[in-house]
Scaffold this motif. Structure first.
Motif, short mmCIF file in Angstrom:
data_model
loop_
_atom_site.label_atom_id
_atom_site.label_comp_id
_atom_site.label_asym_id
_atom_site.label_seq_id
_atom_site.Cartn_x
_atom_site.Cartn_y
_atom_site.Cartn_z
N PRO A 1 72.43 66.63 -34.04
CA PRO A 1 71.20 66.13 -34.66
C PRO A 1 71.52 65.08 -35.72
O PRO A 1 72.55 65.15 -36.40
N LEU A 2 70.64 64.10 -35.88
CA LEU A 2 70.88 63.00 -36.81
C LEU A 2 71.09 63.49 -38.23
O LEU A 2 71.87 62.91 -39.00
N ALA A 3 70.42 64.58 -38.61
CA ALA A 3 70.54 65.07 -39.98
C ALA A 3 71.97 65.48 -40.32
O ALA A 3 72.36 65.50 -41.49
N GLU A 4 72.78 65.80 -39.30
CA GLU A 4 74.17 66.17 -39.57
C GLU A 4 74.95 65.00 -40.16
O GLU A 4 75.96 65.19 -40.84
N ALA A 5 74.49 63.79 -39.90
CA ALA A 5 75.21 62.61 -40.38
C ALA A 5 75.13 62.45 -41.89
O ALA A 5 75.85 61.62 -42.45
N ARG A 6 74.27 63.20 -42.55
CA ARG A 6 74.19 63.05 -44.01
C ARG A 6 75.49 63.48 -44.68
O ARG A 6 75.70 63.18 -45.87
N ARG A 7 76.36 64.15 -43.95
CA ARG A 7 77.66 64.57 -44.50
C ARG A 7 78.75 63.54 -44.17
O ARG A 7 79.91 63.75 -44.53
N TRP A 8 78.41 62.47 -43.46
CA TRP A 8 79.40 61.46 -43.09
C TRP A 8 79.69 60.53 -44.26
O TRP A 8 79.03 60.59 -45.31
N SER A 9 80.62 59.63 -44.08
CA SER A 9 80.99 58.68 -45.13
C SER A 9 79.88 57.68 -45.38
O SER A 9 78.97 57.50 -44.54
N ASP A 10 79.93 57.00 -46.53
CA ASP A 10 78.93 55.99 -46.85
C ASP A 10 78.87 54.91 -45.77
O ASP A 10 77.78 54.49 -45.36
N ALA A 11 80.02 54.46 -45.33
CA ALA A 11 80.06 53.38 -44.34
C ALA A 11 79.43 53.82 -43.01
O ALA A 11 78.67 53.06 -42.38
N ASP A 12 79.71 55.05 -42.58
CA ASP A 12 79.15 55.54 -41.31
C ASP A 12 77.64 55.75 -41.42
O ASP A 12 76.89 55.46 -40.49
N ARG A 13 77.20 56.27 -42.56
CA ARG A 13 75.76 56.46 -42.73
C ARG A 13 75.05 55.11 -42.79
O ARG A 13 73.95 54.96 -42.26
N ARG A 14 75.68 54.14 -43.40
CA ARG A 14 75.07 52.80 -43.46
C ARG A 14 75.00 52.18 -42.06
O ARG A 14 74.03 51.50 -41.72
N ALA A 15 76.01 52.44 -41.24
CA ALA A 15 75.99 51.92 -39.87
C ALA A 15 74.84 52.53 -39.07
O ALA A 15 74.13 51.82 -38.33
N LEU A 16 74.62 53.84 -39.21
CA LEU A 16 73.51 54.48 -38.52
C LEU A 16 72.16 53.97 -39.03
O LEU A 16 71.23 53.73 -38.26
N ALA A 17 72.06 53.82 -40.37
CA ALA A 17 70.81 53.31 -40.95
C ALA A 17 70.52 51.91 -40.43
O ALA A 17 69.36 51.57 -40.12
N THR A 18 71.55 51.08 -40.34
CA THR A 18 71.36 49.72 -39.81
C THR A 18 70.86 49.75 -38.38
O THR A 18 69.97 48.98 -38.00
N THR A 19 71.43 50.65 -37.57
CA THR A 19 70.98 50.77 -36.18
C THR A 19 69.51 51.17 -36.11
O THR A 19 68.74 50.63 -35.31
N LEU A 20 69.09 52.13 -36.93
CA LEU A 20 67.70 52.58 -36.92
C LEU A 20 66.75 51.44 -37.30
O LEU A 20 65.71 51.25 -36.65
N VAL A 21 67.09 50.69 -38.34
CA VAL A 21 66.22 49.59 -38.76
C VAL A 21 66.19 48.50 -37.69
O VAL A 21 65.14 47.94 -37.38
N ARG A 22 67.35 48.21 -37.12
CA ARG A 22 67.39 47.21 -36.05
C ARG A 22 66.49 47.61 -34.88
O ARG A 22 65.78 46.79 -34.31
N LEU A 23 66.57 48.87 -34.47
CA LEU A 23 65.74 49.33 -33.35
C LEU A 23 64.27 49.13 -33.64
O LEU A 23 63.51 48.67 -32.78
N PHE A 24 63.84 49.47 -34.86
CA PHE A 24 62.42 49.32 -35.20
C PHE A 24 62.03 47.84 -35.22
O PHE A 24 61.00 47.46 -34.64
N LEU A 25 62.83 47.00 -35.85
CA LEU A 25 62.47 45.59 -35.98
C LEU A 25 62.54 44.86 -34.64
O LEU A 25 61.68 44.03 -34.33
#
Length: 507
Positions: free
Chosen positions: A221-245
């Motif tokens: 589940p995506l919520a598990e990624a909250r324990r990942w590193s800053d860089a990995d969480r930022r990569a996932l966040a970027t993907t989510l925003v890109r998908l929406f835009l």
């Protein structure tokens, strides 16, 4: 008919459970009330469970989510019955197609998913439409129309039936797995433009209207990624925003079912984060007016302080009703700044500090009724997708700059057309006001342009029009007389019914 009545009865019990949860004030009362509501929503499947899945977004990142079962729960069919149903829909024994197939699946609102392995070794997800769900959805939509009846008589821009039609159209599409298979093919053709994302691939020979076999997407589940590193969480966040835009501005179609069960996170062969996007039954085609209006709004707000009339024009392009927005034009700059704030900053945006709900309420002030009523029903699923995006970004807590991603998605930035010159007669009213109060509470408070008075009868609920007629009052005649007199400021009518009062006047 008996089955439909029983479902309506159960929907009534859902409403009672929801009321008990809202009224629960002590912590020891909240958890049992939440559990009861989740169980009732889950038991009904269909539209109630789909509505309940929205509640799971509010619990993202918590360790003990009360509505988590609505996103992923054991399937309702017994294992033997599920396997038998899959065989029936395939038209042959399932063992002829699969090397292995799990009888226990994961339930969703309209179907359930079973993991299997094809004879050629491919791991697949087998999506089985719930037996009887077509009739259940039809009953849900009928009940929705009945429950909305007290407001359903509002026509024009206030007609709740437009939202019911929007919901019905999307649900009908979700029930046809041929359409979802095509949506998956389309998505896989587009997703190469967004690195770090994957989605299932349908097995074309095993697609039926009520059965969909597709590749299995591994992950947590995506919520598990909250324990990942800053860089990995930022990569996932970027993907989510890109998908929406990209959905809004590049592809013209949006994945509009963002509940937690529809995302998986994993790592690719290179160790980088990969976002798996599941369930393409709910995809929303975007009308061209939406990206055009959004692009114009953002372009205006990025420049010098925009004039209210220019913002108004952009909001109208977006699909909002001008007769409801014009009376609140002075509030549009503040509203626009808050809603579009992520696009207006050069630095990474902190979603957790946005306080969107509270700040929008403050910016709207007395205009909240107008703003809610002015929007189009076609925005329903876009708002749902955006709400899901924001909640997932809050959980990931990885600030990033949205502006470059918007430019990458090729958002239009055309200047807005000049608004038509305002015409206002000296001494004439500017606004038509409608207010409904009950006791000390305001139930409805809307402000229209004064010229809408010519269509006064179209603004009133059917039951109110009948009650006025019983008192010898004709809204159409009242509106025509007001127009003939030059729309002078005056009270058009008021209706007192015990603790409920309706007042309509020109100001």
């Amino acid at each position: 008919m008996r089955t439909g009545l029983m479902r309506w009865w159960e929907l009534g019990r859902v409403a009672q459970a929801s009321k008990r949860l809202r009224r629960a004030s002590r912590p020891q009362d909240v958890e049992p009330a939440r559990h009861e509501l989740a169980e009732r929503l889950l038991g009904l499947r269909g539209l109630p469970q789909k509505v309940g899945q929205v509640l799971t977004l509010s619990e993202l990142g918590t360790d003990t989510p009360g509505f988590g079962s609505l996103a992923e729960a054991p399937s309702p069919l017994a294992p033997e019955a599920a396997l038998e149903e899959i065989s029936r829909r395939l038209g042959r024994p399932w063992r002829e197609v699969f090397a292995t197939l799990e009888g226990v699946g994961i339930t969703a609102s309209l179907g359930q998913v079973h993991r299997g392995v094809l004879r050629d070794g491919r791991a697949v997800a087998v999506k089985l439409r719930h037996p009887g769900i077509v009739d259940a959805v039809r009953d849900d939509l009928r009940a929705l129309g009945w429950l909305a009846a007290p407001l359903g008589g509002w026509r024009g821009k206030l007609d709740l039936s437009a939202y019911r039609r929007e919901l019905a159209e999307m649900l009908q599409r979700e029930l046809d797995y041929h359409l979802e298979a095509q949506a998956l093919r389309d998505a896989n053709a587009r997703l190469s433009e967004v690195p770090g994302v994957t989605s299932p691939v349908p097995v074309d020979a095993l697609v039926r209207e009520d059965l969909l076999v597709m590749s299995w997407v591994e992950g947590q589940p995506l919520a598990e990624a909250r324990r990942w590193s800053d860089a990995d969480r930022r990569a996932l966040a970027t993907t989510l925003v890109r998908l929406f835009l990209h959905g809004c501005f590049t592809w013209g179609v949006l994945h509009a079912d963002p509940h937690p069960g529809n995302y998986r996170v994993s790592r690719g062969p290179d160790g980088r984060p990969v976002l798996g996007v599941l369930d393409f039954g709910c995809v929303k085609p975007i009308q061209p007016e939406l990206p055009l209006g959004l692009g114009r709004l953002i372009a205006l707000l990025r420049g010098p302080a925009p004039e209210a009339d220019h913002l108004l024009s952009a909001w109208v392009t977006l699909g909002f009703a001008p007769e409801l927005l014009e009376p609140m034009a002075e509030a549009l700059p503040a509203i626009s700044q808050v809603l579009l704030e992520p696009f207006l900053q050069d630095r990474p945006f902190e979603v957790r500090s946005w306080r969107l709900g509270a700040r929008i309420s403050e910016a709207l002030g007395p205009h909240r009724w107008n703003f809610r009523a002015a929007g189009s029903a076609s925005h329903l699923y876009v708002l749902r997708a955006f709400h899901g995006l924001v909640r997932h970004l809050e959980v990931l807590d990885a600030p990033l700059a949205w502006g470059p991603l918007l430019d990458e998605a090729r958002a239009p930035s055309l200047p807005p057309p000049l608004p038509p010159p305002a015409s206002h007669l000296e001494g004439a009213a500017r606004y038509l006001r409608v207010r409904v109060t009950q006791g000390c509470l305001t139930r409805v408070a809307l402000t229209f342009r004064a010229d809408v008075t010519a269509h006064l009868e179209e603004l009133l609920p059917d039951d109110l029009a009948r009650r006025l007629a019983a008192r010898g009052l004709d809204p159409a005649a009242i509106g025509a007389a007001a127009v003939a007199s030059g729309l002078r400021p005056s009270e058009l009518f008021h209706l007192d019914e015990g603790d409920r009062q309706v007042r309509v006047w020109l100001e």
